[in-house]
Structure formats: structure tokens, C-alpha cells
Design a protein around this motif. Structure first.
Motif, short mmCIF file in Angstrom:
data_model
loop_
_atom_site.label_atom_id
_atom_site.label_comp_id
_atom_site.label_asym_id
_atom_site.label_seq_id
_atom_site.Cartn_x
_atom_site.Cartn_y
_atom_site.Cartn_z
N VAL A 69 0.83 -1.21 0.00
CA VAL A 69 0.00 0.00 0.00
C VAL A 69 0.86 1.26 0.00
N VAL A 70 1.88 1.30 0.86
CA VAL A 70 2.71 2.51 0.92
C VAL A 70 3.45 2.71 -0.39
N GLN A 71 3.84 1.65 -1.07
CA GLN A 71 4.48 1.80 -2.37
C GLN A 71 3.48 2.28 -3.42
N PHE A 72 2.28 1.71 -3.42
CA PHE A 72 1.26 2.10 -4.39
C PHE A 72 0.91 3.59 -4.24
N CYS A 73 0.93 4.07 -2.99
CA CYS A 73 0.57 5.46 -2.72
C CYS A 73 1.78 6.40 -2.78
N HIS A 74 2.92 5.88 -3.27
CA HIS A 74 4.15 6.67 -3.41
C HIS A 74 4.59 7.24 -2.06
N GLY A 75 4.48 6.39 -1.03
CA GLY A 75 4.87 6.81 0.31
C GLY A 75 6.37 6.75 0.53
N HIS A 76 6.81 7.28 1.68
CA HIS A 76 8.23 7.42 1.97
C HIS A 76 8.69 6.54 3.13
N GLU A 77 7.84 6.38 4.16
CA GLU A 77 8.22 5.59 5.33
C GLU A 77 7.02 4.81 5.84
N ALA A 78 7.31 3.79 6.64
CA ALA A 78 6.26 3.00 7.27
C ALA A 78 6.79 2.41 8.56
N VAL A 79 5.91 2.21 9.53
CA VAL A 79 6.30 1.59 10.80
C VAL A 79 5.37 0.42 11.09
#
Length: 266
Positions: A69-79
Motif C-alpha cells: 500500500v505505501v508503495q502504491f501510494c508513493h509513500g516514503h516511510e512505514a512503521v
């Protein structure tokens, strides 16, 4: 088909093995709990696209599973609190920073460090009071908070979404309104997915001016209220839970865990 799925699992496993190992756990098992294929399901695809359409700027995801999901949404970080899943996510998405963190205990970021914090399908997995604490922390770290959460107000709702034994509270409009109020959210939009399977919440964390907007689709849902009833006494034969054959089943282990929490049930 099964061959494509098997190849995907093998590719994920090979990617993990090629990287530095942070633990000795069977990491393929953790990828299998959240393979990319689940996001091809229509109800999952819609909520992920909703997140992608809303998320802007510097993006943090809470509970990224394998990082899809974070990659699909062009995100930067995740915890995440699961180190094994973080290892898989790092191997599959090397361009994103995956860090260990517990949103209930506090995140290692300053106030409003991110433009958007996404928390899809996370809050229902902790007790309601802990969900309040977690949402406050998301609002501290992010200027905007995007949430998707199963909808128990939907007529004939999907039991696979709502009755997951890992869920700690029933997501109804009554409890969502109380949750948002307890966390101090005053400026937000509440919507539902087209098939009503999820509540979709878009919170402006920086605003102190009340502006609560409920879309026509969400407002049209029938709502039921949960009110405290008389004290309930439950008795059962605990000896039935000590047999090895029964305790080997996952459902039995969940049942024992839920019984341990029964005294706290409202």
C-alpha cells in the motif's frame, strides 16, 4: 493461477534471502499472510485507490504489512510492530524506509513530520481505548490522517471483514464518532466505499475549527447503538480447553485469548 502465485511467493522469498537477515523466522510465512494478490480483490482495490487519491506530500503508513500500500501510494516511510514483516517489506521495496515502531507507545517522529499519515485496517486490531491513543499519535505526527476501517453498519456486512477474531471492537458509526471525539479530531470527512464495506476517514489534524462532513452515502447507512446492558455472568467447562487436539487449532487459541479479555467486554 496457482503457478503465478507460487512464483510470486518464491520471488519474495529469494529477495529476502538475498538481503541481510535480521532474524531467523521463516519470512515466507509472513509474506503469505499478506501477498500482493489480495489487493486485486475489488473491495481492497477500491480502498487502496482512495488512499492513493488523497495522500500527498511526505507520506507515512502505520502497519504496512508487506509494503504494497505505501508503495502504491508513493509513500516514503512505514512503521510496524512485526519485525518479520518489516524484513519482507524492506526486501521487496528497497526505496522505502521501513522502521520498527508502536503507534500506541509513541512514534519516533516530531510533531507534523509528515504531510499524510495513512492507517488502513489497523485501529480495529487494538482495544477501543488504545485506538484513541493511537489516533492521537497519528494526528500529532501527521498534518493529515487517512483511515480505512471495516464497516459493521453495512446491512448484511461481510463477516470476513467484521468478525475477524483479531478485531477488538465492532466498528459502528456510534463508536467511530465517539472515537474521533475522544482523540480530538474536529475537522474531518467521513465517507464509505461504494459497496459500504469500509468507512473512509480523512482527518485534518492541524485544524482546530470544527468541520465534520459526512457524505450522503455514509449518512444514509442504518446505524445501531450499543448501550450497556445488565451484568452478564458466563460459565463454561474449562477442562474442554486443555486437550491438546483442541488447543492445536488456531480458533481454539483465539477463543482462549478472547475469554481472557471477557471481563473487559462492554
Amino acid at each position: 493461477n496457482w503457478q503465478t502465485t507460487a512464483d510470486t511467493y518464491r520471488s519474495a522469498y529469494d529477495a529476502v534471502l538475498a538481503g541481510e537477515q535480521a532474524c531467523t523466522t521463516d519470512l515466507l510465512k509472513f509474506y503469505a499472510t499478506h501477498p500482493d494478490e489480495i489487493y486485486n480483490e475489488p473491495l481492497q482495490r477500491e480502498r487502496v485507490r482512495w488512499l492513493a487519491s488523497k495522500a500527498t506530500g511526505r507520506i507515512l503508513e502505520i502497519g504496512p504489512a508487506n509494503g504494497y500500500v505505501v508503495q502504491f501510494c508513493h509513500g516514503h516511510e512505514a512503521v510496524d510492530i512485526y519485525r518479520e514483516r518489516l524484513d519482507v517489506a524492506r526486501a521487496l521495496r528497497p526505496g522505502i524506509a521501513f522502521n520498527y515502531g508502536n503507534v500506541v507507545c509513541g512514534l519516533p517522529y516530531g510533531d507534523q513530520s509528515f504531510d499524510t499519515v495513512m492507517s488502513p485496517e489497523i485501529f480495529e486490531h487494538v482495544e477501543w481505548e488504545m485506538a484513541v491513543t493511537a489516533l492521537k499519535e497519528c494526528m500529532r505526527v501527521g498534518k493529515r490522517v487517512l483511515i480505512t476501517i471495516p464497516n459493521a453498519d453495512k446491512p448484511n456486512y461481510n463477516p470476513d471483514l467484521v468478525h475477524n477474531p483479531e478485531h477488538r471492537w465492532l466498528v459502528t458509526r456510534q463508536l467511530v464518532d465517539a472515537w474521533l471525539a475522544a482523540a480530538g479530531a474536529v475537522d474531518y470527512e467521513m465517507d464509505c466505499s461504494r459497496d459500504l464495506d469500509f468507512y473512509l476517514l480523512d482527518i485534518n489534524s492541524t485544524s482546530k475549527t470544527p468541520s465534520r462532513r459526512v457524505t450522503e452515502r455514509a449518512a444514509a447507512l442504518p446505524h445501531f447503538e450499543v448501550t450497556p446492558g445488565p451484568q452478564l455472568t458466563v460459565a463454561f467447562d474449562a477442562s474442554s480447553l486443555v486437550e491438546e487436539t483442541l488447543l492445536q487449532t488456531e480458533s481454539a487459541r483465539y477463543f482462549v485469548e478472547l475469554l481472557n479479555h471477557l471481563r473487559d467486554a462492554r
